[in-house]
Design a protein around this motif. Structure first.
Motif, PDB file in Angstrom:
ATOM      1  N   THR A 198     -10.335  22.615   1.968  1.00 11.44           N
ATOM      2  CA  THR A 198     -11.061  23.772   1.433  1.00 11.44           C
ATOM      3  C   THR A 198     -12.543  23.478   1.348  1.00 11.44           C
ATOM      4  N   TYR A 199     -12.888  22.279   0.903  1.00 11.94           N
ATOM      5  CA  TYR A 199     -14.297  21.879   0.825  1.00 11.94           C
ATOM      6  C   TYR A 199     -14.946  21.909   2.203  1.00 11.94           C
ATOM      7  N   GLU A 200     -14.246  21.410   3.224  1.00 13.78           N
ATOM      8  CA  GLU A 200     -14.797  21.382   4.572  1.00 13.78           C
ATOM      9  C   GLU A 200     -15.103  22.796   5.071  1.00 13.78           C
ATOM     10  N   GLN A 201     -14.263  23.762   4.701  1.00 16.22           N
ATOM     11  CA  GLN A 201     -14.480  25.146   5.118  1.00 16.22           C
ATOM     12  C   GLN A 201     -15.724  25.743   4.468  1.00 16.22           C
ATOM     13  N   HIS A 214     -21.792  32.907  -4.465  1.00 21.18           N
ATOM     14  CA  HIS A 214     -21.274  31.637  -4.960  1.00 21.18           C
ATOM     15  C   HIS A 214     -19.948  31.838  -5.680  1.00 21.18           C
ATOM     16  N   VAL A 215     -19.832  32.902  -6.479  1.00 25.10           N
ATOM     17  CA  VAL A 215     -18.579  33.180  -7.187  1.00 25.10           C
ATOM     18  C   VAL A 215     -17.433  33.325  -6.186  1.00 25.10           C
ATOM     19  N   HIS A 239     -21.348  26.808   4.711  1.00 22.62           N
ATOM     20  CA  HIS A 239     -22.036  27.876   3.980  1.00 22.62           C
ATOM     21  C   HIS A 239     -23.107  27.297   3.061  1.00 22.62           C
ATOM     22  N   VAL A 240     -22.782  26.201   2.383  1.00 20.82           N
ATOM     23  CA  VAL A 240     -23.737  25.583   1.458  1.00 20.82           C
ATOM     24  C   VAL A 240     -24.941  25.051   2.211  1.00 20.82           C
ATOM     25  N   GLU A 241     -24.718  24.479   3.390  1.00 22.47           N
ATOM     26  CA  GLU A 241     -25.809  23.889   4.159  1.00 22.47           C
ATOM     27  C   GLU A 241     -26.850  24.923   4.562  1.00 22.47           C
TER      28      GLU A 241
END
Length: 386
Positions: free
Chosen positions: A49-52, A99-100, A56-58
């Motif tokens: 899930t984090y990898e997905q 973010h939510v 987006h965060v980057e």
């Protein structure tokens, strides 16, 4: 290890006439630390899930990079650290609806999280590595002098027309037990209304998250929260963990700046002022008010002994302890509008500037602006030994 010498003439702790316990506006880089407790057996799901979400965060403006780490002692414990150009871009992103929505899948495999935010004060660099550290932004120039109190607020809106009923409900509850545990206690809670917006400010020593949970779990507070549920503009179910998490995420109104004048007055009165910003201008408006409060802290004419600015999106609230009350003296001093140049800019940032248009308010306009910004005090309760 590379070290940097500090001249003997430069003190490690700068002595000033007032202290600032926190501010997000000094331009230094920000390090965010997220401690994560993953459900047993959900480690692979969490990683996938984090990898997905990482791409987006980057792409978020101001984001410089991050690391995901897993404990070598307990595989259920994870650590996410991220670095940002400064605090404002991070705060804008973390308070957004994007973010939510983005982090919602993570909470299906996470038992608990704890977020910590730090300005970078000093660092060890290795020039030969060519990591571009010097180009990533500045460091906090000197340590801040705090008072051991953590300040935070929550805000939400109620249905128009229900303000009087909601005010009566919110005023009718017993003060929470101040002691949370051996290291944490609630010092003060203040609750205000402005139109249909509710703002609850809390001051605590120790662990803010523990203090917030402690207040939320008090039977009297839970009864009040249940009583106002029918009046809320956005539905919530505090008995449902996911609904409660989303509500508290959206309701968070962080303190972005705090300053005191370095003196106390037991007779000082607490007030809150609302400065609604034009879309997308909330952070700049908060920074402008913070600049004025910094200057006013050394001004003997100012009746403001203590000021805390809370900001989220276009909601800007200034909580002030005032000598003699807001109605005495020059309204410009209480409003924090003493610099003509900054007053002119402030009127371009406000959603409904006093006097209309973009001209700087003066005279009677300032008095009307002060009255219009004033929030209605519902409760202000301080623990006996705060």
């Amino acid at each position: 290890m590379t070290t940097t010498s500090i001249p003997v003439s430069e003190p490690l702790t700068r002595q000033v006439s007032h202290h600032v316990s926190q501010s997000v506006f000094d331009g230094s880089r920000l390090r965010v630390v997220l401690l994560v407790e993953v459900y047993d057996g959900a480690q692979q799901q969490f990683l996938e899930t984090y990898e997905q979400l990482r791409s987006h965060v980057e792409s978020v403006p101001g984001h410089l990079g991050e690391q995901l780490c897993q404990s070598i002692e307990n595989p259920s414990q994870w650590l996410i650290t991220s670095e940002w150009e400064s605090a404002p871009p991070f705060l804008n992103w973390v308070s957004s609806e994007e973010h939510v929505r983005m982090v919602k899948p993570l909470h299906r495999c996470v038992r608990d999280t704890r977020s910590l935010r730090f300005h970078v004060v000093r660092e060890t660099s290795h020039p030969a590595a060519g990591d571009g550290t010097a180009a990533r932004g500045g460091l906090q120039t000197s340590p801040r002098i705090g008072d051991g109190v953590i300040r935070h607020a929550l805000t939400f809106t109620v249905k128009p027309g229900s303000e009087e009923a909601v005010g009566k409900i919110l005023a009718d509850y017993a003060s929470p037990e101040p002691r949370v545990d051996d290291t944490t206690r609630v010092c003060r809670t203040s609750l205000f209304l402005h139109g249909n917006r509710v703002v609850r400010a809390i001051e605590a020593r120790g662990d803010l998250l523990a203090a917030l949970r402690h207040v939320a779990e008090q039977p009297a507070v839970r009864a009040v929260e249940e009583a106002i549920n029918p009046y809320l503009e956005q539905d919530r179910d505090l008995g449902d963990p996911e609904s409660a998490r989303v509500f508290y995420t959206r309701a968070a109104l962080p303190a972005v700046h705090h300053v005191t004048a370095g003196e106390e007055d037991p007779a000082a009165r607490r007030h809150a002022l609302s400065y609604p910003a034009r879309p997308g201008r909330g952070m700049r408006l908060a920074q402008l008010l913070a600049d004025r409060d910094e200057a006013a802290a050394d001004d003997p004419r100012s009746p403001v002994l203590c000021s805390t600015i809370f900001q989220r999106d276009d909601v800007v609230v200034r909580l002030v302890d005032v000598r003699g009350g807001l109605d005495t003296g020059d309204p410009a001093l209480s409003l924090g509008l003493t610099d003509p140049g900054q007053v002119a800019e402030l009127t371009t940032l406000l959603d409904d500037p006093a006097g209309g248009g973009a001209s700087a308010p003066t005279g009677g306009d300032l008095a009307r602006a002060l009255e219009g910004a004033r929030m209605e005090l519902v409760t202000d309760r301080r623990s006996p030994d705060a």
